[in-house]
Design a protein around this motif. Structure first.
Motif, PDB file in Angstrom:
ATOM      1  N   GLN A  58       0.830  -1.202   0.000  1.00  0.00           N
ATOM      2  CA  GLN A  58       0.000   0.000   0.000  1.00  0.00           C
ATOM      3  C   GLN A  58       0.868   1.258   0.000  1.00  0.00           C
ATOM      4  O   GLN A  58       0.575   2.219  -0.717  1.00  0.00           O
ATOM      5  N   ARG A  60       3.931   1.503  -1.165  1.00  0.00           N
ATOM      6  CA  ARG A  60       4.551   1.618  -2.491  1.00  0.00           C
ATOM      7  C   ARG A  60       3.559   2.167  -3.505  1.00  0.00           C
ATOM      8  O   ARG A  60       3.904   3.003  -4.334  1.00  0.00           O
ATOM      9  N   LYS A  61       2.320   1.678  -3.422  1.00  0.00           N
ATOM     10  CA  LYS A  61       1.277   2.160  -4.331  1.00  0.00           C
ATOM     11  C   LYS A  61       1.025   3.655  -4.104  1.00  0.00           C
ATOM     12  O   LYS A  61       0.955   4.434  -5.056  1.00  0.00           O
ATOM     13  N   SER A  62       0.904   4.039  -2.852  1.00  0.00           N
ATOM     14  CA  SER A  62       0.700   5.457  -2.528  1.00  0.00           C
ATOM     15  C   SER A  62       1.880   6.291  -3.000  1.00  0.00           C
ATOM     16  O   SER A  62       1.705   7.378  -3.546  1.00  0.00           O
ATOM     17  N   ASN A  63       3.075   5.752  -2.786  1.00  0.00           N
ATOM     18  CA  ASN A  63       4.274   6.461  -3.215  1.00  0.00           C
ATOM     19  C   ASN A  63       4.267   6.663  -4.730  1.00  0.00           C
ATOM     20  O   ASN A  63       4.581   7.752  -5.216  1.00  0.00           O
ATOM     21  N   MET A  64       3.901   5.639  -5.479  1.00  0.00           N
ATOM     22  CA  MET A  64       3.848   5.740  -6.926  1.00  0.00           C
ATOM     23  C   MET A  64       2.803   6.773  -7.353  1.00  0.00           C
ATOM     24  O   MET A  64       3.043   7.586  -8.248  1.00  0.00           O
ATOM     25  N   GLU A  65       1.646   6.745  -6.707  1.00  0.00           N
ATOM     26  CA  GLU A  65       0.605   7.724  -7.019  1.00  0.00           C
ATOM     27  C   GLU A  65       1.089   9.142  -6.743  1.00  0.00           C
ATOM     28  O   GLU A  65       0.864  10.051  -7.550  1.00  0.00           O
ATOM     29  N   PHE A  66       1.775   9.331  -5.624  1.00  0.00           N
ATOM     30  CA  PHE A  66       2.307  10.657  -5.296  1.00  0.00           C
ATOM     31  C   PHE A  66       3.374  11.080  -6.303  1.00  0.00           C
ATOM     32  O   PHE A  66       3.431  12.248  -6.702  1.00  0.00           O
ATOM     33  N   GLU A  67       4.204  10.138  -6.722  1.00  0.00           N
ATOM     34  CA  GLU A  67       5.222  10.469  -7.713  1.00  0.00           C
ATOM     35  C   GLU A  67       4.583  10.858  -9.042  1.00  0.00           C
ATOM     36  O   GLU A  67       5.041  11.781  -9.707  1.00  0.00           O
ATOM     37  N   GLU A  68       3.506  10.153  -9.435  1.00  0.00           N
ATOM     38  CA  GLU A  68       2.793  10.501 -10.670  1.00  0.00           C
ATOM     39  C   GLU A  68       2.166  11.889 -10.551  1.00  0.00           C
ATOM     40  O   GLU A  68       2.248  12.692 -11.484  1.00  0.00           O
ATOM     41  N   ARG A  69       1.534  12.147  -9.417  1.00  0.00           N
ATOM     42  CA  ARG A  69       0.948  13.476  -9.190  1.00  0.00           C
ATOM     43  C   ARG A  69       2.030  14.549  -9.199  1.00  0.00           C
ATOM     44  O   ARG A  69       1.856  15.622  -9.757  1.00  0.00           O
ATOM     45  N   ASN A  70       3.135  14.232  -8.570  1.00  0.00           N
ATOM     46  CA  ASN A  70       4.252  15.166  -8.519  1.00  0.00           C
ATOM     47  C   ASN A  70       4.753  15.483  -9.922  1.00  0.00           C
ATOM     48  O   ASN A  70       5.010  16.640 -10.247  1.00  0.00           O
TER      49      ASN A  70
END
Length: 167
Positions: A58, A60-70
């Protein structure tokens, strides 16, 4: 527990998982010191491990989502910077044009004031100055439109003055 039997425990120490082999005597001491003591290869350990893996997935998934948003936000910021730079250039150009137009307007006011200085308005006798040229030209326009037949000579003189301006 029997003496001499060895158990392996996992406990959290300074945010790291540590595997420790303890005999039964020290086992009691460790249990009293650490709340996170879980014997490995037990149902409790496996459940704990599954929960940590799920939490890690979870995160890692959140981190990836934040990186995409970033990344999307950084693209947006960059496009905004480009737009701001373009607008700043446009503002500088418009200020320059405004300065040129203001200078042209002042020159035109001076020329009109000197050209119409000898032409008092019918009825009021007003002559233009640099401060009153705008209102003078408005009144001149109103007089010409209101009674063109009554002011034919005056209109002809105005035409002559305007024709001299074009040269």
């Amino acid at each position: 527990m029997e003496r001499g039997k060895v158990n392996v425990y996992v406990f959290r120490h300074l945010d790291q998982n540590c595997f420790v082999t303890l005999d039964s005597q020290k086992e009691t001491e460790v249990k009293e010191r650490s709340v996170f003591d879980i014997p490995i290869f037990t149902e409790e350990f496996l459940n704990h491990s599954k929960a940590r893996e799920a939490e890690l997935r979870q995160l890692r998934k959140s981190n990836m989502e934040f990186e995409e948003r970033n990344a999307a936000l950084q693209k947006h910021v960059e496009s905004m910077r480009t737009a701001v730079e373009k607008l700043e250039v446009d503002v500088i150009q418009e200020r320059s044009r405004n300065t040129v137009l203001q200078q042209h307007l002042e020159t035109l006011r001076q020329v009109l004031t000197s050209s119409f200085a000898s032409m008092p308005l019918p009825g009021s006798g007003e002559t233009p100055t640099l401060d009153t040229i705008d209102s003078y030209m408005n009144r001149l326009h109103s007089i010409i439109l209101a009674n063109p037949q009554d002011n034919e000579n005056f209109i002809a003189t105005v035409r002559e003055v305007v024709n001299r301006l074009d040269r």
